[in-house]
Design a protein around this motif. Sequence first.
Motif, short mmCIF file in Angstrom:
data_model
loop_
_atom_site.label_atom_id
_atom_site.label_comp_id
_atom_site.label_asym_id
_atom_site.label_seq_id
_atom_site.Cartn_x
_atom_site.Cartn_y
_atom_site.Cartn_z
N TYR A 33 54.66 -53.30 -23.33
CA TYR A 33 54.47 -52.69 -22.00
C TYR A 33 53.68 -53.56 -21.03
O TYR A 33 53.31 -53.12 -19.94
CB TYR A 33 53.81 -51.31 -22.11
CG TYR A 33 52.41 -51.30 -22.69
CD1 TYR A 33 51.30 -51.53 -21.87
CD2 TYR A 33 52.19 -51.05 -24.02
CE1 TYR A 33 50.02 -51.53 -22.40
CE2 TYR A 33 50.92 -51.03 -24.55
CZ TYR A 33 49.83 -51.27 -23.74
OH TYR A 33 48.56 -51.26 -24.27
N VAL A 34 53.43 -54.80 -21.40
CA VAL A 34 52.79 -55.72 -20.46
C VAL A 34 53.83 -56.13 -19.42
O VAL A 34 54.90 -56.63 -19.78
CB VAL A 34 52.23 -56.96 -21.16
CG1 VAL A 34 51.59 -57.90 -20.13
CG2 VAL A 34 51.21 -56.57 -22.22
N PRO A 35 53.57 -55.93 -18.13
CA PRO A 35 54.54 -56.35 -17.12
C PRO A 35 54.82 -57.85 -17.22
O PRO A 35 53.89 -58.65 -17.40
CB PRO A 35 53.85 -56.00 -15.79
CG PRO A 35 52.89 -54.90 -16.15
CD PRO A 35 52.40 -55.24 -17.53
N THR A 36 56.08 -58.22 -17.12
CA THR A 36 56.43 -59.64 -17.19
C THR A 36 55.62 -60.46 -16.20
O THR A 36 55.17 -61.57 -16.51
CB THR A 36 57.94 -59.82 -16.90
OG1 THR A 36 58.69 -59.05 -17.83
CG2 THR A 36 58.34 -61.28 -17.01
N GLU A 87 51.33 -65.19 -30.36
CA GLU A 87 51.88 -63.90 -30.75
C GLU A 87 53.28 -63.70 -30.15
O GLU A 87 53.61 -64.26 -29.10
CB GLU A 87 50.93 -62.77 -30.34
CG GLU A 87 49.61 -62.86 -31.10
CD GLU A 87 48.84 -61.56 -31.11
OE1 GLU A 87 49.33 -60.56 -31.66
OE2 GLU A 87 47.73 -61.54 -30.55
N PRO A 88 54.13 -62.92 -30.84
CA PRO A 88 55.53 -62.78 -30.42
C PRO A 88 55.66 -62.17 -29.03
O PRO A 88 55.17 -61.08 -28.77
CB PRO A 88 56.13 -61.86 -31.49
CG PRO A 88 54.96 -61.16 -32.11
CD PRO A 88 53.82 -62.12 -32.05
N ARG A 89 56.35 -62.89 -28.15
CA ARG A 89 56.48 -62.43 -26.77
C ARG A 89 57.20 -61.09 -26.68
O ARG A 89 56.87 -60.27 -25.83
CB ARG A 89 57.23 -63.50 -25.95
CG ARG A 89 57.32 -63.15 -24.45
CD ARG A 89 58.13 -64.18 -23.68
NE ARG A 89 58.27 -63.81 -22.27
CZ ARG A 89 57.65 -64.42 -21.27
NH1 ARG A 89 56.85 -65.44 -21.52
NH2 ARG A 89 57.84 -64.01 -20.03
N ARG A 90 58.17 -60.87 -27.56
CA ARG A 90 58.92 -59.62 -27.45
C ARG A 90 58.10 -58.40 -27.83
O ARG A 90 58.51 -57.27 -27.55
CB ARG A 90 60.19 -59.68 -28.30
CG ARG A 90 59.99 -59.77 -29.80
CD ARG A 90 61.35 -59.83 -30.46
NE ARG A 90 61.27 -60.10 -31.89
CZ ARG A 90 62.34 -60.28 -32.66
NH1 ARG A 90 63.54 -60.23 -32.13
NH2 ARG A 90 62.21 -60.53 -33.95
N ALA A 91 56.93 -58.62 -28.45
CA ALA A 91 56.03 -57.51 -28.74
C ALA A 91 55.10 -57.24 -27.56
O ALA A 91 54.36 -56.25 -27.57
CB ALA A 91 55.20 -57.81 -29.98
N LEU A 92 55.15 -58.11 -26.55
CA LEU A 92 54.25 -58.00 -25.40
C LEU A 92 55.00 -57.68 -24.11
O LEU A 92 54.56 -56.82 -23.32
CB LEU A 92 53.49 -59.31 -25.22
CG LEU A 92 52.59 -59.77 -26.36
CD1 LEU A 92 52.22 -61.24 -26.16
CD2 LEU A 92 51.34 -58.91 -26.44
N LEU A 117 59.50 -48.23 -22.30
CA LEU A 117 58.81 -46.94 -22.35
C LEU A 117 59.74 -45.75 -22.06
O LEU A 117 59.71 -44.75 -22.80
CB LEU A 117 57.62 -46.94 -21.38
CG LEU A 117 56.35 -47.59 -21.92
CD1 LEU A 117 55.36 -47.85 -20.77
CD2 LEU A 117 55.70 -46.71 -22.98
N PRO A 118 60.59 -45.79 -21.01
CA PRO A 118 61.48 -44.65 -20.77
C PRO A 118 62.44 -44.40 -21.93
O PRO A 118 62.77 -43.25 -22.24
CB PRO A 118 62.22 -45.05 -19.50
CG PRO A 118 61.33 -46.04 -18.82
CD PRO A 118 60.70 -46.80 -19.94
N ARG A 119 62.89 -45.46 -22.59
CA ARG A 119 63.79 -45.31 -23.73
C ARG A 119 63.08 -44.63 -24.90
O ARG A 119 63.68 -43.83 -25.63
CB ARG A 119 64.32 -46.67 -24.16
CG ARG A 119 65.20 -47.34 -23.10
CD ARG A 119 65.64 -48.72 -23.56
NE ARG A 119 66.32 -48.63 -24.84
CZ ARG A 119 66.20 -49.54 -25.81
NH1 ARG A 119 65.42 -50.61 -25.64
NH2 ARG A 119 66.86 -49.39 -26.93
N ALA A 120 61.80 -44.92 -25.06
CA ALA A 120 61.03 -44.25 -26.12
C ALA A 120 60.86 -42.77 -25.79
O ALA A 120 60.90 -41.91 -26.69
CB ALA A 120 59.67 -44.93 -26.28
N ALA A 121 60.65 -42.46 -24.51
CA ALA A 121 60.53 -41.06 -24.10
C ALA A 121 61.83 -40.31 -24.37
O ALA A 121 61.82 -39.17 -24.86
CB ALA A 121 60.17 -40.98 -22.61
#
Length: 273
Positions: free
Chosen positions: A181-184, A198-203, A213-217
């Motif tokens: 959820y860190v903004p690009t 650390e893995p960028r796709r986790a950030l 986040l909306p997809r998780a909701a």
Amino acid sequence: MIAKPTGSPSAAGSAGVRSEERARVVRMLAEGGCVAPGAEADALFGAAIEGVGSIEELVARRLRGEPLAWIIGWVRFCGVRLNIDAGVFVPRPHSEALARRAVPLLPTLGMAVDLCTGSGAAAAVLHSARPRATVVATDVDPVAIECARRNGVRALLGDLDEPVPPSWRGRVDVMTAVVPYVPTEELHLLPRDVLANEPRRALDGGPRGTAVLPRAAEAAARWLRPGGSVLLEVGGDQAAEIASTLVDVGLSEIRVHRDGDGHDRAIEARRPE
């Protein structure tokens, strides 16, 4: 500046180490930009004593920016010792509040799903607190999945809720998710060792940090039972946007959890009875 280590590695590893040797290592770490050089020195001495490598080698790795948890191989999260493999996102202390909040929402024989589990931190805490409950975790990274499994988590490879057993639909008591959820556009503000290692796709959460986040909701709306709850970690000013999404997918009783500094850290919602 090297990012502050997560968790609380024991200082016991420095027992028996000469004070001048410890002072030398503390000084090297401080000069290298570590923000908690004393605690890191103790953790590195402990790893050296356990045979991970010589203290000189371990200090050199840390000064190159490698996360402390990757070097010593573990971190403590909500009192649970987690194995942390190289290449796996290191769970942050501020995520502990989300995991602790999830525990009372999970019945003794309940069902929980942890999305984007990484090392399995939240899932491991739920399993530790509710050993008779059924907890499933997911992640797109096979390295993270193997790490989570080493932490005793039933971890499934796949995107968000895709690998969750179909029979769980509408039966989940609590869903947790610490998605990227860190903004690009703000990634450059992270500590340099985090960006370098650390893995960028986790950030990287995409523009505004709200790509996932909306997809998780939406996933929560599919899987929660009536009365079940979801907890999503958020940052910055994302809570208002995600609250709107949660309402749109049919969830209610929205609560925003803040840390001691008043920053939004998680958002909670409930599927109506």
